[in-house]
Enzyme design. Sequence first.
Site, mmCIF file in Angstrom:
data_model
loop_
_atom_site.group_PDB
_atom_site.id
_atom_site.type_symbol
_atom_site.label_atom_id
_atom_site.label_comp_id
_atom_site.label_asym_id
_atom_site.label_seq_id
_atom_site.Cartn_x
_atom_site.Cartn_y
_atom_site.Cartn_z
ATOM 1 N N GLY A 130 41.362 44.298 40.699
ATOM 2 C CA GLY A 130 40.142 44.986 40.298
ATOM 3 C C GLY A 130 39.647 45.868 41.430
ATOM 4 O O GLY A 130 40.431 46.339 42.257
ATOM 5 N N ARG A 131 38.332 46.087 41.482
ATOM 6 C CA ARG A 131 37.770 46.974 42.498
ATOM 7 C C ARG A 131 38.151 46.538 43.903
ATOM 8 O O ARG A 131 38.658 47.324 44.707
ATOM 9 C CB ARG A 131 36.239 47.011 42.378
ATOM 10 C CG ARG A 131 35.685 47.652 41.119
ATOM 11 C CD ARG A 131 34.172 47.583 41.158
ATOM 12 N NE ARG A 131 33.520 48.220 40.035
ATOM 13 C CZ ARG A 131 33.170 47.590 38.919
ATOM 14 N NH1 ARG A 131 33.432 46.298 38.777
ATOM 15 N NH2 ARG A 131 32.554 48.243 37.949
ATOM 16 N N ILE A 138 38.804 35.955 49.408
ATOM 17 C CA ILE A 138 37.538 36.692 49.521
ATOM 18 C C ILE A 138 36.912 36.848 48.138
ATOM 19 O O ILE A 138 36.128 37.762 47.896
ATOM 20 C CB ILE A 138 37.739 38.064 50.186
ATOM 21 C CG1 ILE A 138 38.910 38.834 49.555
ATOM 22 C CG2 ILE A 138 37.937 37.917 51.687
ATOM 23 C CD1 ILE A 138 39.071 40.250 50.041
ATOM 24 N N SER A 163 47.276 42.459 33.104
ATOM 25 C CA SER A 163 48.268 43.440 32.669
ATOM 26 C C SER A 163 48.545 44.376 33.830
ATOM 27 O O SER A 163 47.797 44.422 34.813
ATOM 28 C CB SER A 163 47.762 44.236 31.461
ATOM 29 O OG SER A 163 46.588 44.953 31.794
ATOM 30 N N HIS A 193 30.931 32.962 54.227
ATOM 31 C CA HIS A 193 30.647 33.738 53.014
ATOM 32 C C HIS A 193 29.848 34.998 53.366
ATOM 33 O O HIS A 193 28.734 35.211 52.870
ATOM 34 C CB HIS A 193 29.882 32.884 52.000
ATOM 35 C CG HIS A 193 29.941 33.453 50.607
ATOM 36 N ND1 HIS A 193 29.705 32.694 49.484
ATOM 37 C CD2 HIS A 193 30.201 34.714 50.147
ATOM 38 C CE1 HIS A 193 29.818 33.452 48.403
ATOM 39 N NE2 HIS A 193 30.116 34.686 48.780
ATOM 40 N N GLU A 242 29.411 25.157 49.400
ATOM 41 C CA GLU A 242 28.946 25.806 50.628
ATOM 42 C C GLU A 242 27.418 25.868 50.670
ATOM 43 O O GLU A 242 26.782 25.928 49.618
ATOM 44 C CB GLU A 242 29.538 27.216 50.732
ATOM 45 C CG GLU A 242 29.179 28.141 49.579
ATOM 46 C CD GLU A 242 29.852 29.499 49.670
ATOM 47 O OE1 GLU A 242 29.123 30.502 49.491
ATOM 48 O OE2 GLU A 242 31.080 29.567 49.897
ATOM 49 N N ARG A 300 36.012 33.835 44.944
ATOM 50 C CA ARG A 300 35.141 32.694 44.708
ATOM 51 C C ARG A 300 35.906 31.420 45.005
ATOM 52 O O ARG A 300 37.122 31.333 44.794
ATOM 53 C CB ARG A 300 34.670 32.662 43.253
ATOM 54 C CG ARG A 300 33.654 33.723 42.913
ATOM 55 C CD ARG A 300 32.455 33.659 43.785
ATOM 56 N NE ARG A 300 31.216 33.806 43.059
ATOM 57 C CZ ARG A 300 30.075 34.120 43.643
ATOM 58 N NH1 ARG A 300 30.034 34.314 44.937
ATOM 59 N NH2 ARG A 300 28.987 34.225 42.945
#
Length: 315
Positions: free
Chosen positions: A154-155, A232, A177, A281, A263, A234
């Site tokens: 993704g981004r 980086i 995909s 985090h 956390e 979840r």
Amino acid sequence: MAKPHILQVGPYPQWDEEPLNEAFQVHRYFEAEDKQAFLSQVGPQVRGIATRGELGANRIMIEACPNLEVISVYGVGYDAVDLAVCRERGIRVTNTPDVLTNDVADLGIAMMLVQSRGIIGAETWVKDGSWAAKGLYPLKRRVWGRKAGVLGLGRIGFEVAKRLKGFDMDIAYSDVSAKSYAEGMEFVSDPVELARRSDFLFVTLAASAETRHIVGRAVIEALGPEGMLINISRASNIDEEALLEALENRQLGSAALDVFEGEPKLNPRFLALDNVLLQPHHASGTVETRKAMGQLVRDNLMAHFDGRALLTPVI
């Protein structure tokens, strides 16, 4: 005109607190000693919730606010928001994508370099006199030219991959995909096979019920005793018990982690390991990005209450 009442779930930097208080009637949930009583008192007035990605808003909180219209999340992740109840009640949800993408990608690359080249240990080697007393620092592993896998293109995953190209790495990725924009990268549909072909495996996919523990024993075993896992995304995307066992038994070479279950009270077993890099985090933790995130939280809230289109809607 009366200011809309919003529930603030957790603290923000001072530069966000002041404009938030100017624009809204803010009820600071995180300061309440008896949170249930606090919700009972202010909940009926609340029309919006301002929260953080890791704090979210659960069903109990949402149902305590019968007039709730919108939840604005400070962060790209919204898995801690009960989207099911939001859909049931027609509550809008927004997050802060894009503004933090590049900083998160930067930290992922930095973590890979720091862990692979032993930078933290090397600094200690200088400061504690080991360099003078013992000689050269033990050899570490190169980064450039090796194989990298990106789980979730993704981004953030795409920005990680762009940076990896600068190290002349052989890059592959897994996603639902193949992506048309993934020029020069190999698509590997199975995360286990992606791990098997990777020296470095970056976890960058959004968290959901479907992705929970997607990095489990099979993926970790496939990455193997020479591989490095970098998360980086979840914490829920990784089976922490399987990860800890593999690190302790050296079935996995190393890990670099910015997120953890429970956390900031992470499993103390992580603290005893010498083959894991631990970060608090803070992948989006730059002044520039945090200011942009806070602005977007407020802009989404104000757009909603002004009757304008939301800037970054989730639902």
